[in-house]
Design an enzyme around this catalytic site. Structure first.
Site, PDB file in Angstrom:
ATOM      1  CG  ASP A  79      -0.226  -0.160   2.542  1.00  0.00           C
ATOM      2  OD1 ASP A  79       0.759  -0.921   2.612  1.00  0.00           O
ATOM      3  OD2 ASP A  79      -0.635   0.488   3.527  1.00  0.00           O
ATOM      4  CD  GLU A 144       4.182   0.724   7.132  1.00  0.00           C
ATOM      5  OE1 GLU A 144       4.834   1.072   8.122  1.00  0.00           O
ATOM      6  OE2 GLU A 144       3.811   1.549   6.260  1.00  0.00           O
TER       7      GLU A 144
HETATM    8 ZN   LIG Z   1       6.587   2.300   4.136  1.00  0.00          ZN
END
Ligand SMILES: [Zn+2]
Length: 405
Positions: A79, A144
């Site tokens: 992401d 994340e």
């Molecule tokens: Zn990162």
């Protein structure tokens, strides 16, 4: 002249950058397809796990000669953070390469580059008929950038993760403007605190006792005195990085109805990141005292209260570190070991006693993660593949089983 392998690496990097795996509500389908295609081109098996629906965890595996030994995890998140498109010189999902060889895209630094460098280094090692002692798992994880609770946070607790038998991990790092490379071996502890300050409500023309505003003021005085101290430490000692001190910031103030009404409550949110030297139990006691002194009814709510996670050891008790370090010594390249000022997925691994290092082979590069016009130069990118070409065998060929970290 670029050779075919370099050309292919850059094409793969740019293809991955063109997938808009951007928050909010990321659709990871195209990333999964991309990684599957990469695995096929490397002749490696790939597995897709789900701890939560639509949150795939994709693992490409290169089996080692001694597959019973603890494996090496090369982690990367799929992401990326949102963009303000109008502020960009080039389309943030176009992966345009300009005449300097700078490749512009969200994720160019954080951290699609690193994931592709892992794969391209493996491609070259395999072509050179290199075999490794330990098994390598290259992981592509979701979320994340939104703290990873449904990504790596959940995955480390799963049976599937346990079966990977991870002994050592590499994860994302950060660029450095100078020649040396940053190396993160630990992270600060984040506490997200909401302090509720209730009080006497009434007309704004009066001087009532026990008001919410007075309590907020007392609490903020304490926090901002501490903030001043930490800022002074950082300003006075140029050898310190932000990761070496505690940071404190008031981030949200809630409460109130209109200008002439004293509210019944204010709630203040404070983002605290504690240096690894801070005694957290002691700080919590102090915080409770501050609240008591601030006045009646003040109470604390923790949105996040990350417990102390010991940093990964950088000494001879950690043979993976020794192997990693030797690779850089042999290349005559300098590493700058640091405590990371923010947070990344590697903390979940450290929390389950897996030693992990945050590293990205990006020197002579401005820090543009999460910024407009994020880019990485193709030569830095390609050199990074060469670094992993040496680092991956070094850590995968470590003989000793590491002692408990
Ligand atoms: Zn990162």
């Amino acid at each position: 002249m670029m050779n075919d392998l370099d050309q292919l690496a850059i094409e793969n990097f740019r293809e991955y950058l063109r997938i808009p795996s951007v928050h909010p509500d990321v659709n990871y389908d195209d990333c999964v397809t991309f990684v599957k295609n990469q695995a096929a081109s490397l002749g490696l098996p790939v597995q897709v796990y789900h701890c939560f629906p639509n949150k795939p965890i994709v693992i490409v595996t290169w089996i080692g000669r001694e597959p019973d030994l603890p494996s090496i995890l090369l982690n990367g998140h799929m992401d990326v953070v949102p963009v303000f498109k109008e502020e960009w010189t080039h389309d943030p999902f176009g992966a345009v390469m300009d005449e300097n060889g700078d490749i512009y895209a969200r994720g160019a630094q954080d951290m699609k580059s690193t994931s592709i460098q892992y794969l391209e280094a493996i491609r070259r090692l395999k072509m050179d008929n290199v075999t490794l002692r330990r098994t390598i798992h290259v992981s592509f994880v979701p979320d994340e950038e939104i703290l990873g609770a449904e990504g790596m946070g959940a995955f480390v607790k799963s049976k599937e993760f346990e079966e990977l038998n991870v002994g050592f991990a590499l994860d994302e790092g950060a660029p450095n403007s100078v020649d040396a490379y940053r190396l993160f071996y630990g992270e600060r502890n984040r506490w997200a605190i909401r302090i509720h300050c209730p009080g006497q409500t009434g007309h704004g023309s009066l001087l009532l006792d026990n008001t919410a505003g007075e309590k907020v003021r007392k609490i903020l005085d304490k926090f901002y005195d501490l903030r001043e101290q930490e800022k002074k430490k950082l300003d006075d000692d140029p050898s310190l990085n932000t990761g070496d001190v505690s940071t404190i910031n008031l981030t949200v103030i809630e409460g109130g109805v209109q200008n002439n009404v004293i509210p019944s409550e204010f709630v203040i949110s404070i983002d605290c990141r504690f240096a690894i030297t801070v005694d957290l139990e002691e700080f919590e006691k102090t915080l409770n005292e501050w609240c008591e002194e601030a006045g009646e009814g003040v109470w604390i709510e923790f949105e996040a209260k990350i417990p102390r996670i010991p940093p990964t050891k950088l000494d001879e008790t950690n043979p993976f570190w020794m192997a990693f370090k030797k690779t850089f010594d042999d290349m005559n390249a300098e590493l700058q070991p640091q405590i990371f000022s923010a947070a990344s997925d590697v903390r979940y691994l450290r929390a389950v006693n897996i030693p992990g290092l945050g590293f990205a082979p990006m020197n002579h590069t401005p820090v543009l993660a999460h910024a407009h016009d994020e880019y990485l130069n193709k030569d830095i990118f390609l050199r990074g593949i060469g670094i992993y070409y040496k680092v991956i065998p070094a850590v995968a060929n470590v003989e000793e089983i590491p002692t408990q970290q």
